[in-house]
Design a protein around this motif. Structure first.
Motif, PDB file in Angstrom:
ATOM      1  N   LEU A   3       2.446   5.833  11.358  1.00 23.18           N
ATOM      2  CA  LEU A   3       3.503   5.353  10.483  1.00 23.18           C
ATOM      3  C   LEU A   3       4.562   4.637  11.294  1.00 23.18           C
ATOM      4  CD1 LEU A   3       5.283   5.734   7.728  1.00 23.18           C
ATOM      5  CD2 LEU A   3       6.251   7.644   8.972  1.00 23.18           C
ATOM      6  N   VAL A  15       7.312   0.226   4.884  1.00 20.27           N
ATOM      7  CA  VAL A  15       6.626   1.387   5.431  1.00 20.27           C
ATOM      8  C   VAL A  15       5.187   0.962   5.723  1.00 20.27           C
ATOM      9  CG1 VAL A  15       5.874   3.743   4.970  1.00 20.27           C
ATOM     10  CG2 VAL A  15       8.080   2.945   4.090  1.00 20.27           C
ATOM     11  N   VAL A  51       4.328  10.854   5.691  1.00 22.56           N
ATOM     12  CA  VAL A  51       3.967   9.635   4.964  1.00 22.56           C
ATOM     13  C   VAL A  51       4.539   9.693   3.550  1.00 22.56           C
ATOM     14  CG1 VAL A  51       2.044   8.283   4.033  1.00 22.56           C
ATOM     15  CG2 VAL A  51       1.916   9.205   6.359  1.00 22.56           C
ATOM     16  N   THR A  52       4.410  10.834   2.893  1.00 22.85           N
ATOM     17  CA  THR A  52       4.947  11.017   1.542  1.00 22.85           C
ATOM     18  C   THR A  52       6.451  10.761   1.522  1.00 22.85           C
ATOM     19  OG1 THR A  52       3.213  12.582   0.949  1.00 22.85           O
ATOM     20  CG2 THR A  52       5.247  12.689  -0.332  1.00 22.85           C
ATOM     21  N   LEU A  55       7.182   6.974   2.070  1.00 24.64           N
ATOM     22  CA  LEU A  55       6.846   6.172   0.894  1.00 24.64           C
ATOM     23  C   LEU A  55       7.839   6.386  -0.242  1.00 24.64           C
ATOM     24  CD1 LEU A  55       2.952   6.460   0.783  1.00 24.64           C
ATOM     25  CD2 LEU A  55       4.316   4.451   1.401  1.00 24.64           C
ATOM     26  N   SER A  56       8.398   7.576  -0.322  1.00 23.26           N
ATOM     27  CA  SER A  56       9.369   7.846  -1.388  1.00 23.26           C
ATOM     28  C   SER A  56      10.703   7.156  -1.130  1.00 23.26           C
ATOM     29  CB  SER A  56       9.580   9.352  -1.560  1.00 23.26           C
ATOM     30  OG  SER A  56      10.292   9.890  -0.467  1.00 23.26           O
ATOM     31  N   ASN A  60       9.154  -1.208   0.355  1.00 25.95           N
ATOM     32  CA  ASN A  60       7.841  -1.849   0.321  1.00 25.95           C
ATOM     33  C   ASN A  60       6.909  -1.069   1.241  1.00 25.95           C
ATOM     34  OD1 ASN A  60       8.910  -4.240  -1.148  1.00 25.95           O
ATOM     35  ND2 ASN A  60      10.020  -4.530   0.764  1.00 25.95           N
ATOM     36  N   ALA A  61       5.600  -1.274   1.056  1.00 26.05           N
ATOM     37  CA  ALA A  61       4.646  -0.557   1.903  1.00 26.05           C
ATOM     38  C   ALA A  61       3.423  -1.416   2.175  1.00 26.05           C
ATOM     39  CB  ALA A  61       4.235   0.746   1.251  1.00 26.05           C
ATOM     40  N   LEU A  63      -0.390  -0.386   3.479  1.00 25.75           N
ATOM     41  CA  LEU A  63      -1.234   0.770   3.756  1.00 25.75           C
ATOM     42  C   LEU A  63      -2.663   0.332   4.042  1.00 25.75           C
ATOM     43  CD1 LEU A  63       0.060   2.842   0.727  1.00 25.75           C
ATOM     44  CD2 LEU A  63       0.906   2.938   3.065  1.00 25.75           C
ATOM     45  N   SER A  68      -4.497   6.893   4.065  1.00 31.35           N
ATOM     46  CA  SER A  68      -3.188   6.273   3.850  1.00 31.35           C
ATOM     47  C   SER A  68      -3.037   5.800   2.415  1.00 31.35           C
ATOM     48  CB  SER A  68      -3.003   5.094   4.804  1.00 31.35           C
ATOM     49  OG  SER A  68      -3.110   5.524   6.144  1.00 31.35           O
ATOM     50  N   ALA A  72      -0.653   7.236  -1.374  1.00 31.76           N
ATOM     51  CA  ALA A  72       0.046   6.424  -2.379  1.00 31.76           C
ATOM     52  C   ALA A  72      -0.563   6.630  -3.766  1.00 31.76           C
ATOM     53  CB  ALA A  72       0.016   4.953  -1.988  1.00 31.76           C
ATOM     54  N   LEU A  77       1.940   5.749  -6.954  1.00 25.58           N
ATOM     55  CA  LEU A  77       2.532   4.450  -6.629  1.00 25.58           C
ATOM     56  C   LEU A  77       1.567   3.302  -6.892  1.00 25.58           C
ATOM     57  CD1 LEU A  77       4.275   5.424  -3.270  1.00 25.58           C
ATOM     58  CD2 LEU A  77       5.317   5.212  -5.541  1.00 25.58           C
TER      59      LEU A  77
END
Length: 97
Positions: A3, A15, A51-52, A55-56, A60-61, A63, A68, A72, A77
């Motif tokens: 990450l 992320v 990771v959780t 992401l929260s 933006n992400a 993956l 991974s 999400a 998500l």
């Protein structure tokens, strides 16, 4: 998983998460080549809780990989249909504005 959070004033934090076995590899699908680099995805392993949390909080992400992307999906998500496959590797980008 690995990450890294890319801080970007104005456009929000990105992320970046990839599965452990993908780090520092190149994935190919026909003419498409994607390098999963430590520079972008980070160099220190993290657990699902980290990771959780990221992401929260992220805007933006990006993956890469089953685990991974699975985090999400579990968080609601994205869905599996939102993912693209690069070879046999799922990939998804999330944009929240």
């Amino acid at each position: 998983m690995f990450l890294k959070i890319h801080r970007s004033p104005g456009t929000g934090d990105v992320v970046a998460v990839c599965d452990r076995e993908l780090l520092n590899t190149t994935i190919t699908d026909g003419d498409l080549k994607v390098t999963v680099s430590e520079y972008f995805y980070g160099g220190a392993p993290v657990d699902e809780a980290a990771v959780t949390h990221a992401l929260s909080k992220g805007d933006n992400a990006n993956l890469m990989g089953e685990r991974s992307v699975g985090v999400a999906i579990k968080l609601g998500l994205v869905s599996k249909a939102d993912c693209i496959m690069i070879g046999s590797v799922p990939h998804v980008q999330i944009y929240r504005f």
